[in-house]
Design a protein around this motif. Structure first.
Motif, PDB file in Angstrom:
ATOM      1  N   UNK A  44      10.238   7.226   5.116  1.00 15.03           N
ATOM      2  CA  UNK A  44       9.522   8.298   4.303  1.00 15.03           C
ATOM      3  C   UNK A  44      10.484   8.673   2.873  1.00 15.03           C
ATOM      4  N   UNK A  45       9.814   8.735   1.890  1.00 10.70           N
ATOM      5  CA  UNK A  45      10.762   9.192   0.623  1.00 10.70           C
ATOM      6  C   UNK A  45       9.857   9.991  -0.287  1.00 10.70           C
ATOM      7  N   UNK A  46      10.408  10.620  -1.237  1.00  7.87           N
ATOM      8  CA  UNK A  46       9.868  11.625  -2.236  1.00  7.87           C
ATOM      9  C   UNK A  46       9.704  10.959  -3.492  1.00  7.87           C
ATOM     10  N   UNK A  47       8.689  11.422  -4.162  1.00 10.84           N
ATOM     11  CA  UNK A  47       8.291  11.056  -5.383  1.00 10.84           C
ATOM     12  C   UNK A  47       8.154  12.415  -6.136  1.00 10.84           C
ATOM     13  N   UNK A  48       9.102  12.466  -7.254  1.00 14.46           N
ATOM     14  CA  UNK A  48       9.154  13.678  -7.987  1.00 14.46           C
ATOM     15  C   UNK A  48       8.741  13.665  -9.368  1.00 14.46           C
TER      16      UNK A  48
ATOM     17  N   UNK B 144       2.606  10.627  -8.958  1.00 15.03           N
ATOM     18  CA  UNK B 144       1.774  11.364  -7.801  1.00 15.03           C
ATOM     19  C   UNK B 144       2.791  11.905  -7.052  1.00 15.03           C
ATOM     20  N   UNK B 145       3.598  13.216  -7.362  1.00 18.02           N
ATOM     21  CA  UNK B 145       4.509  13.673  -6.697  1.00 18.02           C
ATOM     22  C   UNK B 145       4.205  14.061  -5.070  1.00 18.02           C
ATOM     23  N   UNK B 146       5.149  14.043  -4.327  1.00 19.45           N
ATOM     24  CA  UNK B 146       4.827  14.115  -3.000  1.00 19.45           C
ATOM     25  C   UNK B 146       6.328  13.984  -2.175  1.00 19.45           C
ATOM     26  N   UNK B 147       6.223  14.744  -1.013  1.00 20.07           N
ATOM     27  CA  UNK B 147       7.524  14.869  -0.438  1.00 20.07           C
ATOM     28  C   UNK B 147       7.501  13.860   0.896  1.00 20.07           C
ATOM     29  N   UNK B 148       6.180  13.197   1.037  1.00 18.47           N
ATOM     30  CA  UNK B 148       5.973  12.340   2.113  1.00 18.47           C
ATOM     31  C   UNK B 148       5.387  10.996   1.830  1.00 18.47           C
ATOM     32  N   UNK B 149       5.861  10.080   0.891  1.00 19.77           N
ATOM     33  CA  UNK B 149       5.423   9.104   0.663  1.00 19.77           C
ATOM     34  C   UNK B 149       5.859   7.803   1.646  1.00 19.77           C
TER      35      UNK B 149
ATOM     36  N   UNK C 273       0.752  -1.438   0.131  1.00 15.07           N
ATOM     37  CA  UNK C 273      -0.033   0.079  -0.005  1.00 15.07           C
ATOM     38  C   UNK C 273       0.929   1.309  -0.106  1.00 15.07           C
ATOM     39  N   UNK C 274       0.455   2.272  -0.585  1.00 14.99           N
ATOM     40  CA  UNK C 274       1.157   3.535  -0.678  1.00 14.99           C
ATOM     41  C   UNK C 274       0.325   4.777  -0.155  1.00 14.99           C
ATOM     42  N   UNK C 275       1.114   5.609   0.736  1.00 16.26           N
ATOM     43  CA  UNK C 275       0.441   6.727   1.143  1.00 16.26           C
ATOM     44  C   UNK C 275       1.601   7.805   0.594  1.00 16.26           C
ATOM     45  N   UNK C 276       0.532   9.080   0.273  1.00 16.20           N
ATOM     46  CA  UNK C 276       1.100  10.049  -0.184  1.00 16.20           C
ATOM     47  C   UNK C 276       1.222  11.237   0.921  1.00 16.20           C
ATOM     48  N   UNK C 277       0.797  10.957   2.085  1.00 13.42           N
ATOM     49  CA  UNK C 277       0.431  11.928   2.656  1.00 13.42           C
ATOM     50  C   UNK C 277       0.891  11.680   4.229  1.00 13.42           C
ATOM     51  N   UNK C 278       2.128  10.994   4.211  1.00  5.29           N
ATOM     52  CA  UNK C 278       2.940  10.844   5.343  1.00  5.29           C
ATOM     53  C   UNK C 278       2.481   9.349   6.228  1.00  5.29           C
TER      54      UNK C 278
END
Length: 150
Positions: A143-147, A115-120, A86-91
């Motif tokens: 936690x990682x970043x998706x750019x 789905x760019x995010x700084x809190x995957x 499962x993936x979270x984009x909001x930490x």
């Protein structure tokens, strides 16, 4: 009149017997549920640690990466079991499903979504139909970043 009283007494005894059986069944079901968690706990716990991606890593939309983890599965038959990614984009507040996996899997070639995010955050879940509850294992320490693709 005597026949009516005998029939009524028989009917009352039948109803009492039914109620005793019903009560016995209810008690047995309650006892079974009371001991079910103890049995599940006695078989060990699921634990997992994500090893890739690592905390702070920047991944790019469309990139293929090997998601890897180490886990400890409970000591149970694995028939009917599965793991899920499962993936979270909001930490880690909310998660969306990404993939079903075999319960013994420890890696997955994953295409990073756009789905760019700084809190995957990834969650590697484990569960078995009817005999082991769905176990959540979010990995907020990784936690990682998706750019966006460069």
């Amino acid at each position: 009149m005597t026949q009516f009283l005998l029939a009524w007494e028989f009917s009352e005894e039948t109803e009492k017997s039914k109620m005793k059986i019903y009560g016995f069944v209810v008690i047995m079901v309650a006892v079974a549920f009371a001991f079910a968690p103890a049995k599940s706990n006695a078989q060990g716990h699921y634990a997992v640690k994500l090893t890739s991606p690592v905390a702070g890593q920047v991944l790019y939309a469309g990139q293929q990466i090997m998601v890897e983890w180490k886990h400890r599965l409970p000591n149970i038959p694995l028939a009917g079991c599965e793991s899920e990614l499962w993936l979270s984009l909001d930490g880690g507040r909310t998660f969306t499903w990404n993939a079903f996996l075999a319960p013994t899997s420890t890696s997955l070639l994953w295409t990073v979504p756009n789905t760019p995010t700084n809190s995957a955050v990834l969650d590697i879940r484990f569960g078995c139909d009817l005999h082991y509850p769905e176990s959540y294992a979010p990995q907020p320490a990784s936690m990682f970043t998706i750019a966006k693709t460069q």
